[in-house]
Design an enzyme around this catalytic site. Structure first.
Site, short mmCIF file in Angstrom:
data_model
loop_
_atom_site.label_atom_id
_atom_site.label_comp_id
_atom_site.label_asym_id
_atom_site.label_seq_id
_atom_site.Cartn_x
_atom_site.Cartn_y
_atom_site.Cartn_z
CB ILE A 79 55.50 78.95 15.58
CG1 ILE A 79 55.43 78.50 17.03
CG2 ILE A 79 56.29 77.62 14.92
CD1 ILE A 79 56.64 78.29 17.60
CD GLN A 84 52.46 79.13 11.35
OE1 GLN A 84 51.51 79.08 10.85
NE2 GLN A 84 53.05 80.49 11.66
N GLY A 85 51.96 74.14 12.78
CA GLY A 85 51.28 72.89 12.68
C GLY A 85 52.30 71.51 13.25
N GLY A 87 53.22 71.44 16.77
CA GLY A 87 53.17 71.34 18.18
C GLY A 87 54.26 72.12 18.82
N GLY A 89 54.70 75.33 19.02
CA GLY A 89 53.91 76.70 19.66
C GLY A 89 53.32 76.21 21.31
CG ASN A 117 45.71 83.92 16.25
OD1 ASN A 117 45.19 82.78 16.03
ND2 ASN A 117 46.80 84.49 16.44
CB ALA A 120 46.49 82.54 19.25
CG LEU A 123 48.44 77.10 22.31
CD1 LEU A 123 48.80 75.80 22.22
CD2 LEU A 123 49.66 77.96 21.41
CE1 TYR A 124 48.82 81.86 23.10
CE2 TYR A 124 47.42 83.47 22.70
CZ TYR A 124 48.35 82.78 22.69
OH TYR A 124 49.37 83.45 21.72
#
Length: 148
Positions: A79, A84-85, A87, A89, A117, A120, A123-124
């Site tokens: 992104i 960024q920041g 939502g 992504g 990272n 990431a 998130l994943y």
């Protein structure tokens, strides 16, 4: 609302202008222009532009062919720093998962990220990707999502 669109003659240059922060360049070292060029010779790579309404906010690449273990790969997701920041992504990743499940009927999606990272990785993991390796593979933590 996040939308995914194929990279095309109409948006490829705008995609090449997307960027991440200086710190994130260590985690996302290949620029978008590299992925677009590689997709022209690696014919199973599908570069996608990520839009929020009419604004280009990010970029992703996935493979539409499984590897030798029947895994489909999400190769890149970013992104732009300006967006960024918010939502985007998370929503883009959900859309990519749905796209891959529906169009490829895949059962397993793999994704990698640099160990530094943490954003990431979190998130994943929050979307169901679990680490599949004790150590790093080609310098990355590799994660797997089993699709139902």
């Amino acid at each position: 609302m996040i939308q995914l669109k194929s990279v095309s003659v109409d948006n490829w240059y705008a995609c090449t202008q997307l960027d991440v922060t200086e710190e994130q360049r260590k985690s996302f070292p290949a620029p978008v222009v590299y992925w677009i060029a590689e997709s022209k010779v690696v014919t199973d790579f599908r570069p996608m532009a990520i839009y929020y309404d009419s604004d280009l906010v990010g970029f992703a690449v996935y493979s539409d062919k499984p590897d030798h273990e029947d895994n489909y790969w999400l190769l890149a997701l970013m992104i732009d720093t300006k967006y960024q920041g918010r939502g985007y992504g998370r929503e883009a990743l959900r859309k990519l998962i749905d796209l891959m499940k529906e169009s490829l009927n895949c059962k397993r999606i793999m994704i990698g990220h640099r160990p530094e990272n943490g954003i990431a990785g979190n998130l994943y993991e929050s979307l169901g990707f679990h680490s599949v390796s004790e150590g790093l593979i080609d310098g990355e933590v590799v994660r797997l999502l089993r699709c139902k």
